[in-house]
Scaffold this active site. Structure first.
Site, PDB file in Angstrom:
ATOM      1  N   GLY A 156     -27.080   0.566   1.146  1.00 22.48           N
ATOM      2  CA  GLY A 156     -25.931   1.468   1.124  1.00 22.48           C
ATOM      3  C   GLY A 156     -24.665   0.646   1.027  1.00 22.48           C
ATOM      4  O   GLY A 156     -24.668  -0.466   0.507  1.00 22.48           O
ATOM      5  N   PHE A 164     -32.620 -11.220   1.464  1.00 25.40           N
ATOM      6  CA  PHE A 164     -32.710  -9.906   0.823  1.00 25.40           C
ATOM      7  C   PHE A 164     -34.160  -9.477   0.599  1.00 25.40           C
ATOM      8  O   PHE A 164     -34.463  -8.760  -0.342  1.00 25.40           O
ATOM      9  CB  PHE A 164     -31.932  -9.883  -0.502  1.00 25.40           C
ATOM     10  CG  PHE A 164     -30.437  -9.913  -0.308  1.00 25.40           C
ATOM     11  CD1 PHE A 164     -29.707  -8.739  -0.212  1.00 25.40           C
ATOM     12  CD2 PHE A 164     -29.779 -11.118  -0.188  1.00 25.40           C
ATOM     13  CE1 PHE A 164     -28.339  -8.770  -0.009  1.00 25.40           C
ATOM     14  CE2 PHE A 164     -28.405 -11.167   0.017  1.00 25.40           C
ATOM     15  CZ  PHE A 164     -27.694  -9.983   0.107  1.00 25.40           C
ATOM     16  N   THR A 167     -14.006  -4.635  -8.216  1.00 32.14           N
ATOM     17  CA  THR A 167     -15.191  -4.710  -9.062  1.00 32.14           C
ATOM     18  C   THR A 167     -15.022  -3.744 -10.223  1.00 32.14           C
ATOM     19  O   THR A 167     -14.901  -2.531 -10.022  1.00 32.14           O
ATOM     20  CB  THR A 167     -16.451  -4.365  -8.257  1.00 32.14           C
ATOM     21  OG1 THR A 167     -16.564  -5.294  -7.171  1.00 32.14           O
ATOM     22  CG2 THR A 167     -17.689  -4.463  -9.127  1.00 32.14           C
ATOM     23  N   ASN A 187     -24.631  -8.211  -7.877  1.00 29.84           N
ATOM     24  CA  ASN A 187     -24.943  -7.110  -6.959  1.00 29.84           C
ATOM     25  C   ASN A 187     -26.171  -6.321  -7.405  1.00 29.84           C
ATOM     26  O   ASN A 187     -26.970  -5.869  -6.580  1.00 29.84           O
ATOM     27  CB  ASN A 187     -23.735  -6.184  -6.813  1.00 29.84           C
ATOM     28  CG  ASN A 187     -22.724  -6.716  -5.814  1.00 29.84           C
ATOM     29  OD1 ASN A 187     -22.948  -7.754  -5.190  1.00 29.84           O
ATOM     30  ND2 ASN A 187     -21.618  -6.022  -5.658  1.00 29.84           N
ATOM     31  N   ASP A 201       0.852  -1.180   0.000  1.00 33.71           N
ATOM     32  CA  ASP A 201       0.000   0.000   0.000  1.00 33.71           C
ATOM     33  C   ASP A 201       0.891   1.234   0.000  1.00 33.71           C
ATOM     34  O   ASP A 201       2.000   1.205   0.545  1.00 33.71           O
ATOM     35  CB  ASP A 201      -0.911   0.004   1.238  1.00 33.71           C
ATOM     36  CG  ASP A 201      -2.129   0.900   1.067  1.00 33.71           C
ATOM     37  OD1 ASP A 201      -1.944   2.136   1.081  1.00 33.71           O
ATOM     38  OD2 ASP A 201      -3.248   0.386   0.930  1.00 33.71           O
ATOM     39  N   CYS A 220     -20.576  -1.347  -2.124  1.00 30.24           N
ATOM     40  CA  CYS A 220     -20.772  -2.152  -3.336  1.00 30.24           C
ATOM     41  C   CYS A 220     -22.043  -1.820  -4.100  1.00 30.24           C
ATOM     42  O   CYS A 220     -21.985  -1.385  -5.253  1.00 30.24           O
ATOM     43  CB  CYS A 220     -20.756  -3.639  -2.975  1.00 30.24           C
ATOM     44  SG  CYS A 220     -19.160  -4.224  -2.382  1.00 30.24           S
ATOM     45  N   THR A 235     -12.243   1.510  -7.132  1.00 26.10           N
ATOM     46  CA  THR A 235     -12.836   1.863  -8.445  1.00 26.10           C
ATOM     47  C   THR A 235     -14.032   2.773  -8.174  1.00 26.10           C
ATOM     48  O   THR A 235     -15.178   2.390  -8.433  1.00 26.10           O
ATOM     49  CB  THR A 235     -13.279   0.608  -9.223  1.00 26.10           C
ATOM     50  OG1 THR A 235     -14.161  -0.175  -8.403  1.00 26.10           O
ATOM     51  CG2 THR A 235     -12.081  -0.220  -9.627  1.00 26.10           C
TER      52      THR A 235
END
Length: 437
Positions: free
Chosen positions: A258, A250, A121, A209, A30, A261, A86
């Site tokens: 929120g 779900f 992603t 997703n 990092d 992702c 991303t």
């Protein structure tokens, strides 16, 4: 196997730690010096149940290492994971600058065959862009692979160690063999490793997703209809969830999705479809409904207080976007806070893990309580936004003593309606009848 993980955010750190747990030698790299030094000293920068045990064990057993030196990290690595941000750009598309920048930096260093994996992603076609960026600066043969993560915050360690499936996008036979060996220990119970082409792999993550976000949003729409027609969303949920074609997961209504992702992935898939000339109407509706759902509690509050909350004080239980995480990215609580503060109200919040991150973001815009009951002192009402276990069985007599008014707005449907009807509270939840005092 020797592995490098570029990026130590949520995905990178979970990935690196869990790979070390099965005996691999992992170096995480990092650019943040302070963060790297902290991890080298055994300080875990994120909250994720179960990760601390694996993190400290693998550091102690010298299988998990941290560095700022990219060349050191990838020198002997057979496999290089790119676990980089991303973020959505101004138009909603995924910003690939970190991923492509890392690919170019790696290209200038490598001298032999590597398997380079995009764990972030990313939109369809990213593997091609990574390979092109690499080839600009190197003639060394490498395999660029798409290997999306399907980690749920709060149970990410379990998800990695015992995945439902592992998706690997590559047409490189050598890479298939290496990654089949790498992931073999995690699928011993028979769950599949699904090999496919890179573009199908990339789309699989966005599709998964986006579908789950759609499922949540559909249930929120059902809940809103329940309130209008006098139905109980809990009963509707049980009725449709028992259908094996639909499933139980779900289907819990609330104040919208929120996190890191769903919001950006739905937006990015919608934008990607636009770029290919396709109008993904369902996802457009999902985003529109979710934005409105985030402030549904605010509308209920304003209706109860006849449109005027100036000078009112509200206790807020829950800041993280979901329980068992300190992640506040796109958390509904932030939208609720913003709307109520703009309307002239004061907020006193409590969250078991999310308060430090919110304090960094909002500073003294709100007040932070030391515990759930301290937040209630003199408040005009209680708002419940995150379904932490600690909020599920409060002492309602004590809650009454602390609150100025016996009023609860529950954005997660934590409490039984029959019990609340005898409690003496005004109780408003999502998709169920309101209990009047």
């Amino acid at each position: 196997m020797k592995i490098a993980v570029v990026g130590t955010g949520y995905v990178g750190l979970v990935t690196g730690t869990c790979l070390a747990e099965t005996g691999n030698d992992v170096i995480c790299v990092d650019i943040n010096e302070e963060k790297v030094k902290a991890m080298q000293n055994g300080v875990l920068p994120i909250y994720e149940p179960g990760l601390d045990l694996l993190f400290h064990r693998n550091i102690k057993q010298e299988r998990l290492h941290f560095t700022q030196d990219l060349a050191e990290a990838i020198k002997d690595a057979q496999v290089i994971f790119l676990a980089l941000p991303t973020p959505p750009g101004g138009d909603g598309s995924a910003d690939l600058s970190y991923v492509l920048g890392a690919a170019k930096d790696i290209a200038k260093i490598v001298t032999d065959y590597k398997v380079i994996i995009t764990k972030s992603t990313v939109p369809v076609g990213t593997a091609d862009k990574v390979k092109a960026a690499f080839q600009e600066h190197s003639s060394v043969e490498v395999a660029v692979v798409s290997n999306p993560e399907f980690l749920r915050e709060g149970v990410a360690v379990e998800d990695f160690m015992k995945p439902d499936r592992v998706v690997i996008g590559t047409m490189d036979e050598r890479a298939r063999e290496i990654l089949g060996e790498l992931y073999g220990p995690y699928v011993r119970q028979g769950n599949p490793i699904l090999f496919m082409d890179e573009r199908s792999s990339e789309l699989t993550k966005y599709a998964a997703n986006s579908f789950l976000a759609t499922k949540i949003t559909f249930m929120n729409e059902v809940a809103n209809m329940c309130e209008l027609v006098g139905a109980n969303v809990d009963m509707v949920r049980a009725g449709i969830g028992a259908d094996a074609r639909i499933g139980k997961r779900f289907l819990f209504p609330g104040v919208g999705y929120g996190g890191s992702c769903f919001p950006k992935d739905v937006q990015a898939m919608f934008k990607s479809a636009k770029e290919y000339g396709y109008d993904f109407k369902i996802l457009d509706s999902v985003m529109e409904v979710n934005e409105a759902q985030k402030i549904k509690l605010v509308k209920k509050v304003l209706e109860y207080f006849k449109g005027n909350v100036v000078g009112k004080k509200f206790a807020l239980w829950g800041l993280a976007f979901k329980p068992e995480t300190d992640d506040i990215r796109e958390a509904p609580a932030l939208y609720i806070i913003d709307e109520l503060v703009k309307a002239g109200a004061a907020i006193v919040a409590y969250d078991p893990e999310g308060m430090p991150n919110v304090q960094k973001l909002l500073g003294d815009k709100i007040t932070y309580a030391t515990d759930r009951y301290a937040a209630l002192e003199g408040a005009d009402a209680l708002l419940i936004v995150t379904e932490w276990s600690v909020f599920r069985t409060p002492d309602f007599s004590y809650v009454k003593e602390k609150l100025k008014n016996n009023v609860i707005f529950d954005g997660r449907n934590l409490y039984d309606l029959d019990k609340m009807s005898k409690s003496g509270f005004y109780y408003s939840s999502i998709g169920r009848k309101t209990i009047e005092q």
